[in-house]
Write an enzyme that holds these catalytic residues in place. Structure first.
Site, short mmCIF file in Angstrom:
data_model
loop_
_atom_site.label_atom_id
_atom_site.label_comp_id
_atom_site.label_asym_id
_atom_site.label_seq_id
_atom_site.Cartn_x
_atom_site.Cartn_y
_atom_site.Cartn_z
N GLY A 150 33.29 -20.68 12.53
CA GLY A 150 33.51 -22.33 13.26
C GLY A 150 33.50 -22.17 14.39
N CYS B 16 31.37 -14.40 10.20
CA CYS B 16 30.78 -16.22 11.23
C CYS B 16 31.72 -15.32 12.37
CB CYS B 16 30.56 -17.24 10.79
SG CYS B 16 28.89 -17.82 11.89
N TYR B 17 32.01 -17.18 12.68
CA TYR B 17 33.18 -16.90 14.48
C TYR B 17 34.23 -15.87 13.72
CZ TYR B 17 36.49 -18.45 17.74
OH TYR B 17 36.97 -18.50 18.93
N HIS C 200 27.79 -16.02 5.87
CA HIS C 200 28.53 -16.45 5.19
C HIS C 200 28.04 -16.38 3.50
CE1 HIS C 200 30.35 -19.23 7.82
NE2 HIS C 200 28.61 -19.27 8.18
N GLU D 170 30.61 -16.78 1.10
CA GLU D 170 31.00 -18.11 0.26
C GLU D 170 29.98 -18.48 0.14
OE1 GLU D 170 31.87 -19.56 4.49
OE2 GLU D 170 31.54 -17.11 3.30
N ASP E 289 35.27 -38.11 -9.36
CA ASP E 289 36.94 -37.28 -8.42
C ASP E 289 37.39 -38.48 -8.77
OD1 ASP E 289 35.55 -35.57 -8.18
OD2 ASP E 289 34.76 -36.59 -6.10
N LYS F 193 34.21 -29.57 -6.22
CA LYS F 193 34.38 -30.27 -7.25
C LYS F 193 34.03 -29.92 -8.55
CE LYS F 193 32.19 -33.83 -6.42
NZ LYS F 193 32.40 -35.33 -6.94
#
Length: 590
Positions: free
Chosen positions: A52, A84-85, A171, A173, A229, A379
């Site tokens: 964050g 992270c945060y 990160h 992810e 999309d 996506k």
């Protein structure tokens, strides 16, 4: 279905990407507010605290229920991973030392693993990771050991295996952390003991049932773009409701690429869409955008113009009754980056205003006149669903294209200014949008005279300078002769960009380069000479879902061919290549 992993949203742009990556492992995950009471999380096997933009020392910064990590509650609580945060918050709440950062670190870094522990099982040596932070942990809490460090972050990971609490500053992810999947696997399976219970490709029947439930007896009206999309969302509604209940209108805004209208018309005919029409709204959009230079205002105007056109179309076709609702192809990154995500309580810092999330569309949401079949998907998942539905692979392989069209790739300004030379390059007073430390930035770019030897040079340069958020390299033109000139969205400039975009796109397709990149924006900036007032920026990037991206180098021979043809376009003075990863620069310039 109860989640085995709950991701606590501390305001990070990648919050839902964490849940997505856990689901990619075959484990069901959901997102909840960071302040969720610990008692509500006891059914989960693991909890991940997201990154964050805040500092743990800021008043009102996101926090968690301390009982989640307090020693007296640990026997009953799920395992915890802070990212992270999330690492900073764990350290802060448990008495560690968190140091308030002055500059921050954004982009690629290298992790030196000192101790594998459980979190780094199977991971050895020096690892490429992705950083995006300002503050950092300067001292681990009692009972925690340090697992690894980077050049600028001495405590890049900590753990207390006895309490089953782990944390990383980087990160895991994002795809650019090469060991990230293994880190998440080690936590999800090795620490939490989760079992596989999730298959994203098996969600179509549920989505169709949700469409039928939302629509009821009403029919669905789509503004289709021809992108992946909206096409997949439209096809899902066709399958769920039948072609007689799904109406599609393609709005030609005057902001589209060359040949786009013809392509879309043909594509929807192949889908079996019997209620489909093209609506010419060029004058509406271009008149509303005349003289506008501010990028956020552009987006708002475009969003409101879409609503205006929608109402005109609905009224002309007698579709304003309660028998109709609006369908959209909105996906997760759209809602996250506009700060409007409903699950995460909208904590994410606003990076850009998405045209599907301006006031006019919010009104439709409030009236429950909207269906968004893809709002829970990224996506790559949308393409998987499209393949399952049998949509033409040529359409599914199309690069993402922004809803506001070429308007946000045609930069405007009211200023006249000259570039400033520095020891590192030219500071060009053209501002673009960036994302640094989960927050929006709007800063100048720095232009180099030659390609750097290292792919990491751009990130290092931005981290060092701080006042810029994007690095480009000149491949054609004399920067010393260039100036920034006042410019707006005119038919002439849009036609110029359209022609340049077509040249680049055709060359990229013919060479096969198009298949190697995720997206290839072509940007027009008001930087040139009095007789040739614009320059072109080439921005090929690689990504998986748009949440992070790295810049791709165009092969020299292909770049030369592109530049040779682009330089012949009337009004083009220079050509640049964008070397900036995301973060610190967003994919689009506005």
């Amino acid at each position: 279905m109860r989640p085995q992993i709950t991701v606590l949203d501390a305001g990070g742009q990648y919050c839902h990407l964490i849940a997505r990556k856990v689901r990619e492992l075959g484990v069901y995950a959901e997102v909840a507010p960071s302040e969720t009471h610990a008692s509500e999380l006891l059914s989960a096997k693991g909890v991940i605290i997201s990154g964050g933009p805040s500092s743990v020392y800021d008043s009102g910064s996101p926090t968690i229920d301390r009982a989640l990590i307090a020693q007296e509650f640990r026997p009953e609580s799920p395992a915890v991973l802070g990212i992270c945060y999330g690492q900073q918050l764990i350290a802060y709440l448990l008495g560690g030392n968190v140091q308030k950062g002055l500059k921050g670190e954004y982009g690629l870094a290298h992790l030196e693993i000192a101790h594998q522990g459980t979190l780094f099982a199977g991971i050895t040596g020096r690892q490429q990771v992705w950083m995006s932070h300002r503050d950092l942990v300067a001292g681990a809490p009692d009972g925690f050991s340090v697992l690894g460090s980077t050049e600028t972050c001495s405590i890049a990971s900590i753990e207390n295996p006895a309490e089953r609490i782990f944390a990383v500053q980087f990160h895991p992810e994002v795809v650019h952390t090469l060991c990230g999947r293994q880190v998440l696997e080690n936590f999800v399976f090795g620490v939490c003991g989760c079992e596989k219970d999730w298959d994203p490709t098996g969600q179509i029947a549920l989505v169709e049932e949700q469409i039928r439930e939302t629509a009821g007896d009403r029919r669905v009206f789509f503004f289709v773009s021809g992108g992946v999309d909206s096409t997949v969302a439209y096809t899902l509604c066709l399958k769920a409701l039948g072609p007689d209940r799904v109406h599609g209108v393609y709005v030609d805004t005057g902001l589209m690429r060359e040949g786009e209208t013809e392509f879309v018309r043909d594509a929807f005919a192949k889908l079996g869409a019997t209620a489909f029409q093209v609506h010419d709204a060029k004058a509406t959009f271009l008149d509303a955008l005349a003289g506008v230079t501010d990028p956020e205002k552009k987006r708002h105007i475009i969003g409101e113009a879409f609503v205006t056109v929608q109402e005109q179309v609905l009224e002309s076709e007698h579709f304003l009754s309660g028998d109709w609702i609006l369908g959209q192809g909105t996906i997760y990154p759209d809602t996250i980056e506009s700060g409007g995500d409903k699950i995460g309580k909208g904590k994410a810092e606003v990076i850009k205003t998405h045209h599907n999330r301006v006031a006019g569309i919010q009104k439709l949401i409030a009236e429950q006149r909207i269906v968004e079949p893809l709002s829970s998907f990224y996506k790559d998942e949308v393409r998987e669903i499209g393949r399952e539905l049998g949509i033409d692979p040529a359409l599914l392989s199309r690069h993402p294209f922004p809803g506001p069209g070429l308007a946000i790739r045609c930069l405007c300004t009211t200023e006249t200014a000259a570039p400033q030379t520095t020891a590192d390059g030219w500071i060009v007073p053209i501002k673009s949008v960036g994302v640094q430390g989960d927050s929006r930035t709007y800063r100048p770019v720095i232009a180099l005279e030659a390609f750097p030897e290292s792919d990491e040079f751009a990130a290092d340069l931005i981290n060092r300078i701080g006042e810029v958020n994007r690095v480009v390299v000149r491949v054609h033109g004399d920067i010393s002769q260039f100036r920034v000139y006042p410019a707006t969205l005119t038919a002439t400039r849009l036609d110029r960009l359209r022609r340049v975009d077509a040249i680049v796109r055709n060359a990229s397709l013919a060479s096969g380069f198009d298949d190697t990149v995720w997206q290839f924006p072509v940007v027009l900036i008001p930087f040139g000479t009095p007789d040739k007032p614009d320059s072109v920026v080439l921005r090929p990037i690689h990504s998986v879902d748009g949440m992070t991206a790295n810049a791709i180098r165009i092969p020299d021979a292909l770049l030369s061919r592109m530049v040779e043809e682009v330089a012949l376009v009337e009004g083009v003075a220079g050509v640049f290549c964008d070397l900036t990863n995301k973060p610190p620069g967003t994919i689009e310039w506005e």
